[in-house]
Design a protein around this motif. Structure first.
Motif, mmCIF file in Angstrom:
data_model
loop_
_atom_site.group_PDB
_atom_site.id
_atom_site.type_symbol
_atom_site.label_atom_id
_atom_site.label_comp_id
_atom_site.label_asym_id
_atom_site.label_seq_id
_atom_site.Cartn_x
_atom_site.Cartn_y
_atom_site.Cartn_z
ATOM 1 N N GLY A 119 0.722 -1.161 0.037
ATOM 2 C CA GLY A 119 0.017 -0.006 -0.052
ATOM 3 C C GLY A 119 0.892 1.174 -0.006
ATOM 4 N N GLY A 120 1.984 1.159 -0.216
ATOM 5 C CA GLY A 120 2.972 2.351 -0.014
ATOM 6 C C GLY A 120 2.876 3.016 1.240
ATOM 7 N N THR A 121 2.775 4.274 1.001
ATOM 8 C CA THR A 121 2.459 5.253 2.420
ATOM 9 C C THR A 121 1.046 5.449 2.713
ATOM 10 O OG1 THR A 121 2.454 7.239 1.091
ATOM 11 C CG2 THR A 121 4.628 6.490 2.037
ATOM 12 N N GLU A 122 0.166 4.974 2.028
ATOM 13 C CA GLU A 122 -1.470 5.317 2.082
ATOM 14 C C GLU A 122 -1.704 4.521 3.615
ATOM 15 O OE1 GLU A 122 -5.786 4.022 0.169
ATOM 16 O OE2 GLU A 122 -3.919 3.548 -0.936
ATOM 17 N N ALA A 123 -2.455 5.162 4.279
ATOM 18 C CA ALA A 123 -3.285 4.419 5.510
ATOM 19 C C ALA A 123 -4.375 3.510 5.043
ATOM 20 C CB ALA A 123 -3.915 5.591 6.383
ATOM 21 N N LEU A 124 -4.271 2.301 5.674
ATOM 22 C CA LEU A 124 -5.251 1.188 5.237
ATOM 23 C C LEU A 124 -5.890 0.720 6.380
ATOM 24 C CD1 LEU A 124 -2.617 -1.090 3.114
ATOM 25 C CD2 LEU A 124 -4.268 0.612 2.280
ATOM 26 N N ASP A 125 -7.341 0.924 6.076
ATOM 27 C CA ASP A 125 -8.060 0.328 7.404
ATOM 28 C C ASP A 125 -8.905 -0.734 6.826
ATOM 29 O OD1 ASP A 125 -10.178 1.489 6.057
ATOM 30 O OD2 ASP A 125 -10.460 3.094 7.364
ATOM 31 N N GLU A 126 -9.955 -1.243 7.641
ATOM 32 C CA GLU A 126 -10.777 -2.233 7.462
ATOM 33 C C GLU A 126 -11.754 -2.251 6.011
ATOM 34 O OE1 GLU A 126 -9.751 -2.901 11.634
ATOM 35 O OE2 GLU A 126 -10.354 -1.276 10.249
ATOM 36 N N ASP A 127 -11.802 -0.999 5.535
ATOM 37 C CA ASP A 127 -12.719 -0.600 4.525
ATOM 38 C C ASP A 127 -11.856 -0.433 3.217
ATOM 39 O OD1 ASP A 127 -15.105 -0.553 5.694
ATOM 40 O OD2 ASP A 127 -14.559 1.540 6.639
ATOM 41 N N SER A 128 -10.404 -0.509 3.429
ATOM 42 C CA SER A 128 -9.666 -0.549 2.270
ATOM 43 C C SER A 128 -9.709 -1.781 1.298
ATOM 44 C CB SER A 128 -8.126 -0.415 2.464
ATOM 45 O OG SER A 128 -7.913 0.967 3.250
ATOM 46 N N PRO A 129 -9.854 -1.920 -0.080
ATOM 47 C CA PRO A 129 -9.999 -3.002 -0.801
ATOM 48 C C PRO A 129 -8.660 -3.552 -0.811
ATOM 49 C CG PRO A 129 -9.139 -1.017 -2.005
ATOM 50 C CD PRO A 129 -9.463 -0.653 -0.806
ATOM 51 N N ALA A 130 -8.535 -5.139 -1.091
ATOM 52 C CA ALA A 130 -7.690 -6.091 -0.982
ATOM 53 C C ALA A 130 -6.690 -5.668 -2.084
ATOM 54 C CB ALA A 130 -8.350 -7.403 -1.339
ATOM 55 N N GLY A 131 -5.392 -5.785 -1.915
ATOM 56 C CA GLY A 131 -4.341 -5.711 -2.973
ATOM 57 C C GLY A 131 -4.019 -6.762 -3.750
ATOM 58 N N GLU A 132 -2.864 -6.855 -4.531
ATOM 59 C CA GLU A 132 -2.483 -7.713 -5.213
ATOM 60 C C GLU A 132 -1.206 -8.639 -4.767
ATOM 61 O OE1 GLU A 132 -1.563 -5.714 -8.929
ATOM 62 O OE2 GLU A 132 -3.635 -5.328 -9.176
ATOM 63 N N GLY A 133 -1.088 -9.773 -5.199
ATOM 64 C CA GLY A 133 0.189 -10.652 -4.847
ATOM 65 C C GLY A 133 -0.317 -11.845 -4.403
ATOM 66 N N PHE A 134 0.778 -12.698 -3.851
ATOM 67 C CA PHE A 134 0.377 -14.088 -3.670
ATOM 68 C C PHE A 134 -0.053 -14.218 -2.085
ATOM 69 C CE2 PHE A 134 1.830 -17.672 -0.718
ATOM 70 C CZ PHE A 134 0.940 -18.526 -1.469
ATOM 71 N N LEU A 135 -0.045 -13.385 -1.092
ATOM 72 C CA LEU A 135 -0.451 -13.449 0.258
ATOM 73 C C LEU A 135 -1.931 -12.617 -0.101
ATOM 74 C CD1 LEU A 135 2.020 -12.712 2.969
ATOM 75 C CD2 LEU A 135 0.794 -14.865 2.401
ATOM 76 N N ALA A 136 -2.108 -11.691 -0.517
ATOM 77 C CA ALA A 136 -3.263 -10.820 -0.837
ATOM 78 C C ALA A 136 -4.370 -11.914 -1.176
ATOM 79 C CB ALA A 136 -3.165 -9.864 -1.772
ATOM 80 N N ASP A 137 -3.861 -12.856 -2.155
ATOM 81 C CA ASP A 137 -4.919 -13.868 -2.984
ATOM 82 C C ASP A 137 -5.141 -14.791 -1.912
ATOM 83 O OD1 ASP A 137 -4.775 -12.596 -5.419
ATOM 84 O OD2 ASP A 137 -3.290 -13.761 -6.294
ATOM 85 N N VAL A 138 -4.085 -15.207 -1.267
ATOM 86 C CA VAL A 138 -4.276 -16.185 -0.122
ATOM 87 C C VAL A 138 -5.311 -15.898 0.830
ATOM 88 C CG1 VAL A 138 -3.437 -17.629 1.688
ATOM 89 C CG2 VAL A 138 -2.141 -17.910 -0.586
#
Length: 304
Positions: A119-138
């Motif tokens: 997510g870089g420097t973006e603050a992420l909370d529970e309403d943030s969308p899922a990202g990309e990558g192996f762990l995100a998919d899992v």
């Protein structure tokens, strides 16, 4: 209260068991080996088998089992084990919960902040969308696997865990010896955010999730003050009185860690919005306090 727990021999699970039993709760441990006491019940997460009768009479279930993220190099075979151990095991637990005539009131199921990707420097909370990558998919599949329980009306909490600060497991178990030897330092460029949580706070947050009826769905289990990896290195060096200046270059990390390096180098500035909103109070909200608490752990210390 009677609580069934998977993953009870791991860092978090064992601390949770001790905390609950110290307060007089009855704990049933779901284990993959032959049971050694009446408090243990065998299950087979690899085949997706869990006899619902093992959960009969439980008021809550905490599901923490899964292959270790940092235990091996991420070969294709181990990636499959990481995924299957979470998705198949969670499916078995959720289906067993749903099959009961009188299901438990709550299922707290493990997940991870890896769901957000980099997510870089973006603050992420529970309403943030899922990202990309192996762990995100899992993590997406892992969380979806709880659906049978939620469809059955069981309050289901998805405990999205950050980096647990402890001398006895997780990433910090490897960091402490390196920094004590003066070999610690920033990883890569050091600008990536690490969202940590002290072991004591993690166990307290799980118990808060069990007890707080308003908590449902994703809940970030991270301290409220995420810091960059460079700041982690500074604090570790200061607390341990060791130099922590030389960075570990990204190419070397990729060579040493394989696929896991992408997630170590990723930046995740995750905030515990729902925990804070439900009145949870952190004992160790900042990284220095969390590191000092880890150093004070006795043996495989419990968190209360």
């Amino acid at each position: 209260m009677r609580i069934a727990i998977t993953g009870s021999s791991g860092l978090i699970g064992s601390a949770l068991v001790r905390s609950l039993e110290a307060d007089g709760h009855e704990v049933t441990r779901l284990v993959r080996r032959a049971p050694r006491s009446a408090a243990e019940v065998r299950w087979d997460p690899a085949s997706g088998r869990l006899d619902p009768r093992a959960l009969a009479g439980c008021t809550a279930v905490v599901h923490l089992a899964g292959a270790g993220i940092g235990d091996h190099r991420w070969t294709a075979a181990y990636r499959k084990e990481i995924r299957d151990s979470r998705v198949l095991g969670t499916t078995a637990v959720a289906e067993a919960v749903a099959a009961l005539d009188a299901p438990p009131a709550v299922l707290v199921s493990g997940s991870a902040i890896g769901v957000y990707g980099d997510g870089g420097t973006e603050a992420l909370d529970e309403d943030s969308p899922a990202g990309e990558g192996f762990l995100a998919d899992v993590c997406r599949e892992w969380e979806v696997a709880t659906a049978p329980a939620s469809r059955a009306g069981v309050r289901t909490v998805l405990a999205r865990t950050g980096l647990v600060v402890s001398r006895h497991g997780g990433a910090w178990q490897r960091l402490f010896p390196l920094f004590r030897l003066g070999l610690g330092g920033p990883l890569g460029n050091g600008r990536q955010y690490w969202s940590f949580i002290a072991l004591r706070d993690h166990v307290a947050a799980l118990r808060h999730a069990l007890d707080t009826e308003t908590l449902v769905g994703p809940v970030n289990l991270t301290a409220p003050l995420p810091v960059t990896n460079r700041e982690v290195a500074r604090v570790m060096g200061r607390v341990l009185h060791r130099p922590a200046l030389l960075p570990a270059p990204a190419p070397a990390l990729r060579l040493a860690l394989g696929g896991m390096a992408a997630d170590v180098l990723a930046s995740q500035r995750v905030l515990p919005g729902r925990l804070l909103g439900s009145g949870f109070e952190f004992a160790h909200p900042d990284i220095e306090s969390a590191v000092r608490a880890a150093l004070a752990e006795e043996g495989h210390a419990s968190a209360r």
